[in-house]
Motif scaffolding. Structure first.
Motif, PDB file in Angstrom:
ATOM      1  N   GLN A  74       0.687  -1.151  -0.178  1.00  0.00           N
ATOM      2  CA  GLN A  74      -0.066  -0.304   0.624  1.00  0.00           C
ATOM      3  C   GLN A  74       0.779   1.476  -0.048  1.00  0.00           C
ATOM      4  OE1 GLN A  74      -2.537   0.585   3.208  1.00  0.00           O
ATOM      5  NE2 GLN A  74      -3.394   2.111   2.549  1.00  0.00           N
ATOM      6  N   VAL A  75       0.389   2.407  -0.798  1.00  0.00           N
ATOM      7  CA  VAL A  75       1.484   3.500  -0.617  1.00  0.00           C
ATOM      8  C   VAL A  75       1.122   4.466   0.066  1.00  0.00           C
ATOM      9  CG1 VAL A  75       1.802   5.600  -3.009  1.00  0.00           C
ATOM     10  CG2 VAL A  75       1.676   3.147  -3.688  1.00  0.00           C
ATOM     11  N   GLN A  76       2.080   4.561   0.596  1.00  0.00           N
ATOM     12  CA  GLN A  76       1.890   5.933   2.246  1.00  0.00           C
ATOM     13  C   GLN A  76       3.018   6.714   1.113  1.00  0.00           C
ATOM     14  OE1 GLN A  76       2.083   3.929   5.812  1.00  0.00           O
ATOM     15  NE2 GLN A  76       2.556   2.388   5.136  1.00  0.00           N
ATOM     16  N   LEU A  77       2.785   8.232   2.160  1.00  0.00           N
ATOM     17  CA  LEU A  77       3.722   9.452   1.586  1.00  0.00           C
ATOM     18  C   LEU A  77       3.819   9.507   3.530  1.00  0.00           C
ATOM     19  CD1 LEU A  77       1.821  11.632  -0.789  1.00  0.00           C
ATOM     20  CD2 LEU A  77       3.694   9.905  -0.550  1.00  0.00           C
ATOM     21  N   VAL A  78       5.044   9.941   4.603  1.00  0.00           N
ATOM     22  CA  VAL A  78       5.489  10.263   5.508  1.00  0.00           C
ATOM     23  C   VAL A  78       5.982  11.353   5.420  1.00  0.00           C
ATOM     24  CG1 VAL A  78       6.483   9.281   7.573  1.00  0.00           C
ATOM     25  CG2 VAL A  78       5.315   8.101   6.153  1.00  0.00           C
ATOM     26  N   GLU A  79       5.589  12.255   5.916  1.00  0.00           N
ATOM     27  CA  GLU A  79       6.056  13.860   6.557  1.00  0.00           C
ATOM     28  C   GLU A  79       6.741  13.969   7.301  1.00  0.00           C
ATOM     29  OE1 GLU A  79       2.124  14.722   4.780  1.00  0.00           O
ATOM     30  OE2 GLU A  79       2.320  13.951   6.468  1.00  0.00           O
ATOM     31  N   SER A  80       8.432  14.336   7.907  1.00  0.00           N
ATOM     32  CA  SER A  80       8.257  14.716   9.123  1.00  0.00           C
ATOM     33  C   SER A  80       9.032  16.446   8.403  1.00  0.00           C
ATOM     34  CB  SER A  80       9.845  13.608   8.953  1.00  0.00           C
ATOM     35  OG  SER A  80      10.649  14.082   7.911  1.00  0.00           O
ATOM     36  N   GLY A  81      10.195  16.871   9.802  1.00  0.00           N
ATOM     37  CA  GLY A  81      10.662  18.155   9.676  1.00  0.00           C
ATOM     38  C   GLY A  81       9.596  19.146   9.816  1.00  0.00           C
ATOM     39  N   GLY A  82       8.519  18.945  10.593  1.00  0.00           N
ATOM     40  CA  GLY A  82       7.755  20.267  11.515  1.00  0.00           C
ATOM     41  C   GLY A  82       7.748  20.563  12.584  1.00  0.00           C
ATOM     42  N   GLY A  83       7.833  21.455  13.386  1.00  0.00           N
ATOM     43  CA  GLY A  83       7.702  22.246  14.637  1.00  0.00           C
ATOM     44  C   GLY A  83       8.005  23.737  14.631  1.00  0.00           C
ATOM     45  N   LEU A  84       8.334  23.565  16.133  1.00  0.00           N
ATOM     46  CA  LEU A  84       8.119  25.538  16.317  1.00  0.00           C
ATOM     47  C   LEU A  84       9.024  25.947  16.256  1.00  0.00           C
ATOM     48  CD1 LEU A  84       7.022  27.631  18.208  1.00  0.00           C
ATOM     49  CD2 LEU A  84       8.113  26.307  19.716  1.00  0.00           C
ATOM     50  N   VAL A  85       8.997  27.171  15.354  1.00  0.00           N
ATOM     51  CA  VAL A  85      10.326  28.520  15.009  1.00  0.00           C
ATOM     52  C   VAL A  85       9.720  30.032  15.416  1.00  0.00           C
ATOM     53  CG1 VAL A  85       9.544  28.043  12.545  1.00  0.00           C
ATOM     54  CG2 VAL A  85      11.514  29.002  12.818  1.00  0.00           C
ATOM     55  N   GLN A  86      10.686  30.220  15.390  1.00  0.00           N
ATOM     56  CA  GLN A  86      10.396  31.720  14.850  1.00  0.00           C
ATOM     57  C   GLN A  86      10.602  32.362  13.707  1.00  0.00           C
ATOM     58  OE1 GLN A  86      14.370  33.556  17.449  1.00  0.00           O
ATOM     59  NE2 GLN A  86      13.322  32.478  20.179  1.00  0.00           N
ATOM     60  N   PRO A  87       9.315  33.404  13.633  1.00  0.00           N
ATOM     61  CA  PRO A  87       9.561  34.427  12.771  1.00  0.00           C
ATOM     62  C   PRO A  87      10.994  35.126  12.803  1.00  0.00           C
ATOM     63  CG  PRO A  87       8.174  35.187  14.316  1.00  0.00           C
ATOM     64  CD  PRO A  87       8.931  34.261  15.521  1.00  0.00           C
ATOM     65  N   GLY A  88      10.643  34.355  11.216  1.00  0.00           N
ATOM     66  CA  GLY A  88      12.177  35.014   9.963  1.00  0.00           C
ATOM     67  C   GLY A  88      12.979  33.793  10.421  1.00  0.00           C
ATOM     68  N   GLY A  89      12.458  32.350  11.127  1.00  0.00           N
ATOM     69  CA  GLY A  89      12.733  31.540  11.079  1.00  0.00           C
ATOM     70  C   GLY A  89      13.735  30.342   9.913  1.00  0.00           C
ATOM     71  N   SER A  90      13.651  28.856   9.299  1.00  0.00           N
ATOM     72  CA  SER A  90      13.285  28.434   8.479  1.00  0.00           C
ATOM     73  C   SER A  90      13.214  27.106   8.952  1.00  0.00           C
ATOM     74  CB  SER A  90      15.399  28.235   7.912  1.00  0.00           C
ATOM     75  OG  SER A  90      15.565  29.613   7.322  1.00  0.00           O
ATOM     76  N   LEU A  91      12.657  26.074   7.936  1.00  0.00           N
ATOM     77  CA  LEU A  91      12.257  24.689   8.219  1.00  0.00           C
ATOM     78  C   LEU A  91      12.534  24.033   6.832  1.00  0.00           C
ATOM     79  CD1 LEU A  91       9.224  24.088  10.586  1.00  0.00           C
ATOM     80  CD2 LEU A  91      11.777  24.071  11.624  1.00  0.00           C
ATOM     81  N   ARG A  92      12.543  22.965   6.675  1.00  0.00           N
ATOM     82  CA  ARG A  92      12.752  21.533   5.983  1.00  0.00           C
ATOM     83  C   ARG A  92      11.978  20.637   6.033  1.00  0.00           C
ATOM     84  NH1 ARG A  92      17.219  18.025   3.334  1.00  0.00           N
ATOM     85  NH2 ARG A  92      16.757  18.493   1.253  1.00  0.00           N
ATOM     86  N   LEU A  93      10.999  20.387   5.155  1.00  0.00           N
ATOM     87  CA  LEU A  93       9.904  19.621   5.427  1.00  0.00           C
ATOM     88  C   LEU A  93      10.430  18.427   4.288  1.00  0.00           C
ATOM     89  CD1 LEU A  93       6.531  21.442   5.370  1.00  0.00           C
ATOM     90  CD2 LEU A  93       7.920  20.936   7.462  1.00  0.00           C
ATOM     91  N   SER A  94       9.899  17.029   4.726  1.00  0.00           N
ATOM     92  CA  SER A  94      10.437  16.232   3.679  1.00  0.00           C
ATOM     93  C   SER A  94       9.223  15.039   3.731  1.00  0.00           C
ATOM     94  CB  SER A  94      11.478  14.805   4.534  1.00  0.00           C
ATOM     95  OG  SER A  94      12.766  15.720   4.480  1.00  0.00           O
ATOM     96  N   CYS A  95       8.426  14.401   2.909  1.00  0.00           N
ATOM     97  CA  CYS A  95       7.966  13.888   2.318  1.00  0.00           C
ATOM     98  C   CYS A  95       8.163  12.356   2.028  1.00  0.00           C
ATOM     99  CB  CYS A  95       6.420  14.596   1.890  1.00  0.00           C
ATOM    100  SG  CYS A  95       5.397  12.724   1.153  1.00  0.00           S
ATOM    101  N   ALA A  96       8.613  11.416   2.503  1.00  0.00           N
ATOM    102  CA  ALA A  96       8.877   9.677   1.762  1.00  0.00           C
ATOM    103  C   ALA A  96       8.044   8.941   1.379  1.00  0.00           C
ATOM    104  CB  ALA A  96       9.707   9.676   2.707  1.00  0.00           C
TER     105      ALA A  96
END
Length: 121
Positions: free
Chosen positions: A1-23
Motif C-alpha cells: 500500500q502506498v504511503q506518504l510520511v512527512e517529517s520536519g515540522g515543529g516550532l520556529v521563530q519568525p524569520g526562521g527556517s524549516l525543511r519538510l520532507s515527504c517520503a
C-alpha cells in the motif's frame, strides 16, 4: 500500500527556517507531480507548491521567494525548504503525490498525514 510520511515540522521563530520532507513507499512504479498543501484552523486546504517530474515548479503567491520545493526521484522524496517564516505560515502541512502503482499501474492520488508548523516568538 502506498504511503506518504512527512517529517520536519515543529516550532520556529519568525524569520526562521524549516525543511519538510515527504517520503513515499509501498509498491510504487513511478511518481508524477508532487506537492505541498497547508490547512490552518478553520481554513480550507490551500496549495503551497507543486513540482512536476520534469522539475518545473509552481508556488502560491504568499510563499514565492521564501519557499523552495524540490524532489529526489531516487529516494521517492519531496522537500519543502521554508525560509523567512511568518506567523501566518502556521498550519498543518500535507504532502501529495500522483503515483503509478507497481502491481497494476493504477494512477493514485495519495496524501500524507500532515505535519504541524508553528511560527511564533
Amino acid at each position: 500500500q502506498v504511503q506518504l510520511v512527512e517529517s520536519g515540522g515543529g516550532l520556529v521563530q519568525p524569520g526562521g527556517s524549516l525543511r519538510l520532507s515527504c517520503a513515499a513507499s509501498g509498491g510504487i512504479f513511478s511518481i508524477g507531480t508532487q506537492g505541498w498543501y497547508r490547512q490552518g484552523p478553520g481554513k480550507e486546504r490551500e496549495l503551497v507548491a507543486v513540482i512536476k517530474r520534469d522539475d518545473s515548479t509552481n508556488y502560491a503567491d504568499s510563499v514565492k521567494g521564501r519557499f523552495t520545493i524540490s524532489r529526489d526521484n531516487a529516494k521517492n522524496t519531496v522537500y519543502l525548504q521554508m525560509n523567512s517564516l511568518k506567523p501566518e505560515d502556521t498550519s498543518f502541512y500535507y504532502c501529495n503525490a500522483r503515483v503509478l502503482t507497481l502491481s497494476d499501474f493504477r494512477s493514485l492520488e495519495v496524501w500524507g498525514q500532515g505535519t504541524l508548523v508553528t511560527v511564533s516568538s
